[in-house]
Motif scaffolding. Sequence first.
Motif, PDB file in Angstrom:
ATOM      1  N   VAL A 153     -23.451 -17.065   1.431  1.00  0.00           N
ATOM      2  CA  VAL A 153     -22.348 -17.381   1.969  1.00  0.00           C
ATOM      3  C   VAL A 153     -22.813 -16.725   3.471  1.00  0.00           C
ATOM      4  N   GLU A 154     -22.725 -17.752   4.191  1.00  0.00           N
ATOM      5  CA  GLU A 154     -22.907 -17.359   5.665  1.00  0.00           C
ATOM      6  C   GLU A 154     -21.956 -17.188   6.556  1.00  0.00           C
ATOM      7  N   ASP A 155     -20.788 -17.945   6.428  1.00  0.00           N
ATOM      8  CA  ASP A 155     -19.584 -18.069   7.219  1.00  0.00           C
ATOM      9  C   ASP A 155     -18.628 -18.561   6.555  1.00  0.00           C
ATOM     10  N   VAL A 156     -17.386 -18.445   7.100  1.00  0.00           N
ATOM     11  CA  VAL A 156     -16.210 -19.074   6.365  1.00  0.00           C
ATOM     12  C   VAL A 156     -15.221 -19.272   7.605  1.00  0.00           C
ATOM     13  N   ILE A 157     -14.852 -20.777   7.627  1.00  0.00           N
ATOM     14  CA  ILE A 157     -14.042 -21.258   8.570  1.00  0.00           C
ATOM     15  C   ILE A 157     -12.827 -21.602   8.039  1.00  0.00           C
ATOM     16  N   VAL A 158     -11.700 -21.282   8.895  1.00  0.00           N
ATOM     17  CA  VAL A 158     -10.385 -21.300   8.379  1.00  0.00           C
ATOM     18  C   VAL A 158      -9.726 -22.394   9.203  1.00  0.00           C
ATOM     19  N   ARG A 159      -8.996 -23.044   8.331  1.00  0.00           N
ATOM     20  CA  ARG A 159      -7.885 -24.049   8.992  1.00  0.00           C
ATOM     21  C   ARG A 159      -6.472 -24.060   8.813  1.00  0.00           C
ATOM     22  N   ALA A 160      -5.755 -24.651   9.385  1.00  0.00           N
ATOM     23  CA  ALA A 160      -4.296 -24.351   9.272  1.00  0.00           C
ATOM     24  C   ALA A 160      -3.757 -25.486   8.225  1.00  0.00           C
TER      25      ALA A 160
END
Length: 437
Positions: free
Chosen positions: A141-148
């Motif tokens: 895992v390189e990144d985690v993007i969070v959305r509403a």
Amino acid sequence: MHHKLLIIGAGAAGLVAAVTAKDQGIDAAILERNDRIGKKILMTGDGRCNITNESTATGAEDELAALSGKFHSNQAGFPVSVLKQLGIRQTIDFFSGLGLPLTKLKEGMMYPMSLQAASVLDIFQLALEDRDVPVYFNTIVEDVIVRAEHPRFTVVCKVVTEEVEEQAVYTSDYLFLCTGGLTAPSSGTDGSGYTLAERLGHTLIDPVPAIVQLKVQYANMKQLSGIKLQGKAHIQVNGEVVRSESGEIHFSESGLSGPPVLQLGRNAAYHLARRDAVSVIVDLMPGRTEEELVDFLEIHWGIFGHRTVVDSFIGIFHKKLVPVLLKEAGIDQQPYLLCQDLSWKTKKKFYRILKHWEFIVTDTNGFANAHATAGGIDTTELIEGTLESKLVPGLYLAGEVMDVDGDFGGYNLQWAWSSGYVAAIALAKQISEGKNK
């Protein structure tokens, strides 16, 4: 690829979380950087996997009170909110339900009946297959993007195999961080979970090795190497004893080990990081008070006054230990000194050494040799009893990634099982109540 729940890490916490989540009807999948599950579990308990410790399981309230003293966190009491939901008895039942009976050995330590850590992995592998829980291996895992909105989490990964290296993207409504700490880096625990959590706004309490051997400054360590003895070890910081542990103490060329010393490792590591003066005081005669020790040796030397001091210690101390004791007392150049000729000054040196033998601590043996990590993500940023992030709804933490560590004897694995289970149960409840849709 989309799943209701993505679990990062197929270690102890992640495996329990996955099995429990699926049993609660949640579509769960695991992202694992290694090519197999539970690589670190294979290293635990000298290859036997010390699953938990039954010595504290004397009744619900008594067990919880006893357990609370076995775990450490900057937020005192935080572990209790988790352990009361999955304690020792429930853990034994959990593994029994998976088909893994446990057996108890010394000091309450519990292991798979086969006494093989590989059995734990085999049972979890069967449990995942029975429940159709996918595990995506070789996935970093390189990144985690969070959305509403849903899907709330987009997890950007790198898939690395011998044939190819490519990017993969997964989405989920909920995310568990079960990435471990910094111990046993050969198993893939590289602290990447800390980085991910910090990117999502969480605070890292500086990690240090726990349950770890101590390096000491002492001129005669080579002579002591290989000696094991029953004693008591005190960790002394700036001249004040802050913790004491009893049991089998091990001497090596570089320092001290054995269960009592390992227990003191976290204290030493934290204070060394603060540049405090740290030493270990070894009591070679923990079963006697100083007065009782004086009486014992005075009578012993009185009866055998015609023997040499060296011979007077036969049967009392390890043979390799005696020459070093003579050096400490300053009579190593008098190998034929008789007990009846011992001066009171020399006797007092012996009494002091046998009860207060000081070793200056210079370092620990580091994360590569530690059994646990102290420190981690600040637990004040998690909801007590559910382990959900207060900062990122739908994000849960379990296992060693957070600032909770346990004592030697199976307690760190107990925390992994308990926290993984509790996070999954809390998520199932949240979903059933329709929260965070």
